[in-house]
Structure formats: structure tokens, C-alpha cells
Scaffold this active site. Structure first.
Site, PDB file in Angstrom:
ATOM      1  N   ASN A   1      -4.022   3.461   8.191  1.00 34.61           N
ATOM      2  CA  ASN A   1      -2.842   4.254   8.534  1.00 34.61           C
ATOM      3  C   ASN A   1      -1.563   3.535   8.130  1.00 34.61           C
ATOM      4  O   ASN A   1      -1.473   2.312   8.199  1.00 34.61           O
ATOM      5  CB  ASN A   1      -2.831   4.555  10.031  1.00 34.61           C
ATOM      6  CG  ASN A   1      -4.049   5.350  10.452  1.00 34.61           C
ATOM      7  OD1 ASN A   1      -4.640   6.050   9.633  1.00 34.61           O
ATOM      8  ND2 ASN A   1      -4.438   5.223  11.709  1.00 34.61           N
TER       9      ASN A   1
ATOM     10  N   ASP B   1       1.372   4.434   9.589  1.00 35.03           N
ATOM     11  CA  ASP B   1       2.332   4.973  10.564  1.00 35.03           C
ATOM     12  C   ASP B   1       2.947   3.930  11.496  1.00 35.03           C
ATOM     13  O   ASP B   1       3.818   4.269  12.292  1.00 35.03           O
ATOM     14  CB  ASP B   1       1.674   6.085  11.386  1.00 35.03           C
ATOM     15  CG  ASP B   1       0.360   5.646  12.041  1.00 35.03           C
ATOM     16  OD1 ASP B   1       0.261   4.470  12.456  1.00 35.03           O
ATOM     17  OD2 ASP B   1      -0.550   6.482  12.137  1.00 35.03           O
TER      18      ASP B   1
ATOM     19  N   HIS C   1      -3.533   0.163   3.385  1.00 37.06           N
ATOM     20  CA  HIS C   1      -2.871   1.185   2.574  1.00 37.06           C
ATOM     21  C   HIS C   1      -1.350   1.064   2.637  1.00 37.06           C
ATOM     22  O   HIS C   1      -0.630   2.015   2.340  1.00 37.06           O
ATOM     23  CB  HIS C   1      -3.305   2.588   3.017  1.00 37.06           C
ATOM     24  CG  HIS C   1      -4.722   2.913   2.647  1.00 37.06           C
ATOM     25  ND1 HIS C   1      -5.396   4.024   3.116  1.00 37.06           N
ATOM     26  CD2 HIS C   1      -5.608   2.263   1.844  1.00 37.06           C
ATOM     27  CE1 HIS C   1      -6.632   4.040   2.610  1.00 37.06           C
ATOM     28  NE2 HIS C   1      -6.781   2.986   1.851  1.00 37.06           N
TER      29      HIS C   1
ATOM     30  N   CYS D   1      12.103  -0.940  -4.814  1.00 33.62           N
ATOM     31  CA  CYS D   1      12.555  -0.510  -6.133  1.00 33.62           C
ATOM     32  C   CYS D   1      11.584  -1.048  -7.184  1.00 33.62           C
ATOM     33  O   CYS D   1      11.322  -2.249  -7.243  1.00 33.62           O
ATOM     34  CB  CYS D   1      13.961  -1.038  -6.405  1.00 33.62           C
ATOM     35  SG  CYS D   1      14.544  -0.636  -8.064  1.00 33.62           S
TER      36      CYS D   1
ATOM     37  N   CYS E   1      20.370  -1.075  -7.905  1.00 31.84           N
ATOM     38  CA  CYS E   1      20.375  -0.572  -9.292  1.00 31.84           C
ATOM     39  C   CYS E   1      20.320   0.953  -9.379  1.00 31.84           C
ATOM     40  O   CYS E   1      20.337   1.509 -10.478  1.00 31.84           O
ATOM     41  CB  CYS E   1      19.231  -1.188 -10.094  1.00 31.84           C
ATOM     42  SG  CYS E   1      17.607  -0.495  -9.718  1.00 31.84           S
TER      43      CYS E   1
ATOM     44  N   ASN F   1     -15.828   8.623  16.188  1.00 34.09           N
ATOM     45  CA  ASN F   1     -15.184   9.567  15.268  1.00 34.09           C
ATOM     46  C   ASN F   1     -15.582  10.988  15.647  1.00 34.09           C
ATOM     47  O   ASN F   1     -16.688  11.224  16.110  1.00 34.09           O
ATOM     48  CB  ASN F   1     -15.637   9.273  13.832  1.00 34.09           C
ATOM     49  CG  ASN F   1     -14.836  10.058  12.806  1.00 34.09           C
ATOM     50  OD1 ASN F   1     -13.611   9.979  12.776  1.00 34.09           O
ATOM     51  ND2 ASN F   1     -15.520  10.828  11.977  1.00 34.09           N
TER      52      ASN F   1
HETATM   53 ZN   LIG Z   1      16.674  -1.531  -7.910  1.00 36.86          ZN
END
Ligand SMILES: [Zn+2]
Length: 242
Positions: free
Chosen positions: A100, A102, A117, A125, A149, A212
């Protein structure tokens, strides 16, 4: 099977490492991905969740992420997240590996956390490497640009077509391989390489437990399978492991 059997398994086979998926966060109001009411029923992942889609049309992908950040910002950790943090503090859980993004485990108090993940904690960037924390990203919505940038930022979550962060997946594989019990919570174990982590536990003689809603491909190899909700099951487990 019962929570008592799960508690006995964890008492007898330490350390316990936990692997969580979207199913632990649905009780916090965060939709999962693959169920009929999940995110992918509304948004085609090929258009919103691949690195190619992001590079092709980042404005469209940020429309999707902006909505997700709104949902995540409104969400609170639930009983399942809190029970795992308690179990870690009491020494029963060595670490939590999560699919997750979150941040709910962190907000519930889990400390030994491996986010395979990535997470929405930051965006980056792709040109100059500037890392921007979530609060600043939210302030820059609907389309957050790099303050350095001006390129459109990318959320630091793993998109389809990207490799998992190497340090995180290596740590997850090590933890799974060393686990006496790997407790899977709220994951249908369908997305590799994370779905392969239980195989590393089993190969080294560890046990597998699964909590589950619905079947997983590894149910037949698990010592305990509980088809139930994460919150009530983990709360009952924490009550038994005082
Ligand atoms: Zn940048």
C-alpha cells in the site's frame, strides 16, 4: 479456521513478519484495485497507472492522482493497522511489508515498515531529482510542477512498467526468508514480485498464514487461512497475544 489457531502459530514460530495489501485499507474507505467496485473498474490502469501513460500524458495521470490524494487525505488508520502497530510494539511482529502507498501503517504507529510499492509521502522530478513532500504537492495541485525546473512531478509510487525500489524489495525478501510465520493480510497475492515473497518463507521452512476476503493462489500451502475482515481479525489476534 480460527484466530486461536493463528495466535498459536505465531507463538510457536517466531519471528512473525506481516505482508499487507489493499484489503487492509478498504475498511478505511480506500478502494482496492481489482474488485468489481475497485479503482480499475473505473480507471483503466493502462491509461492511469503505467509509467508510459505518465510520460505520455502526466496531466491526465495527475487528475487521477489528485483524486486519490483527496481520498487518502480523508482516510484514517483502522483497527487492523492499529493492531499490527501494537503487535510490533509488544514484540510479536518483527516488520510489516506493505504493497500500500497510503501511509496508514506509519500513521497507526508501525515502525519497521517496508513499502515495496513506494508511497505518496513524496513526489519527485524526473529531470533534476528534486523531492517534494506530500503537503507541498497537495498545495500545487491540480498539476504539481517541480519548484526547481518546472517539469511536472511524478508521485513516488511504483507504476506498472517500473522496477520496484531495489533496497525495499531486497529487505522484503530478506524478511520473508527469515520469517517463522509470514502473515499475509488483505492481499490476493496476484501481483509479482510481492506475491512471490511467501514462497521464500516456505522454502526456508517458515509457515504461511493468510487473512483475506476471498481465496488466494497460496491458500493450500498456508497453515492457517481466515476468510475475513482485516480489522476484526487482527484486533482479535492482538487481544490473544498479550
Ligand atoms: Zn526539476
Amino acid at each position: 479456521m480460527s484466530v486461536d489457531a493463528l495466535a498459536d502459530l505465531i507463538r510457536g514460530h517466531r519471528p512473525c513478519v506481516v505482508l499487507t495489501g489493499a484489503g487492509i485499507s478498504t475498511e478505511s474507505g480506500i478502494p482496492d484495485f481489482r474488485s468489481p467496485t475497485g479503482i480499475w473498474a473505473t480507471y483503466d490502469p493502462r491509461e492511469y497507472a503505467t509509467i508510459d501513460a505518465f510520460l505520455r500524458d502526466p496531466v491526465k495521470v495527475w487528475d487521477f492522482y489528485g483524486r486519490r490524494l483527496q481520498v487518502l487525505g480523508d482516510a484514517e488508520p483502522n483497527e487492523g493497522h492499529r493492531a499490527l502497530a501494537e503487535l510490533e510494539e509488544r514484540g510479536w511482529v518483527k516488520a510489516v511489508i506493505t504493497q500500500n502507498i497510503d501511509r496508514l501503517h506509519e500513521r497507526a504507529g508501525s515502525r519497521a515498515l517496508v513499502e515495496v510499492h513506494g508511497s505518496v509521502r513524496t513526489s519527485s522530478c524526473l529531470d533534476c531529482g528534486t523531492v517534494v513532500p506530500l503537503a507541498e504537492v497537495v498545495a500545487l495541485l491540480p498539476v504539481p510542477h517541480c519548484p526547481n525546473c518546472n517539469r511536472i512531478l511524478k508521485p513516488d509510487v511504483v507504476m506498472f512498467g517500473e522496477l520496484l525500489p531495489p533496497a525495499e524489495i531486497a529487505r522484503a525478501e530478506q524478511l520473508a526468508g527469515e520469517a517463522g510465520v509470514l502473515l499475509v493480510v488483505g492481499s490476493s497475492l496476484e501481483v509479482y514480485p510481492v506475491a512471490g515473497l511467501p514462497l521464500g518463507t516456505l522454502a526456508n521452512g517458515g509457515r504461511l498464514a493468510i487473512v483475506n476476503r476471498g481465496a488466494t493462489p497460496l491458500d493450500a500451502r498456508a497453515s492457517v487461512v481466515i476468510d475475513g475482515g482485516a480489522g476484526e481479525t487482527l484486533r482479535a489476534l492482538a487481544d490473544r497475544l498479550e
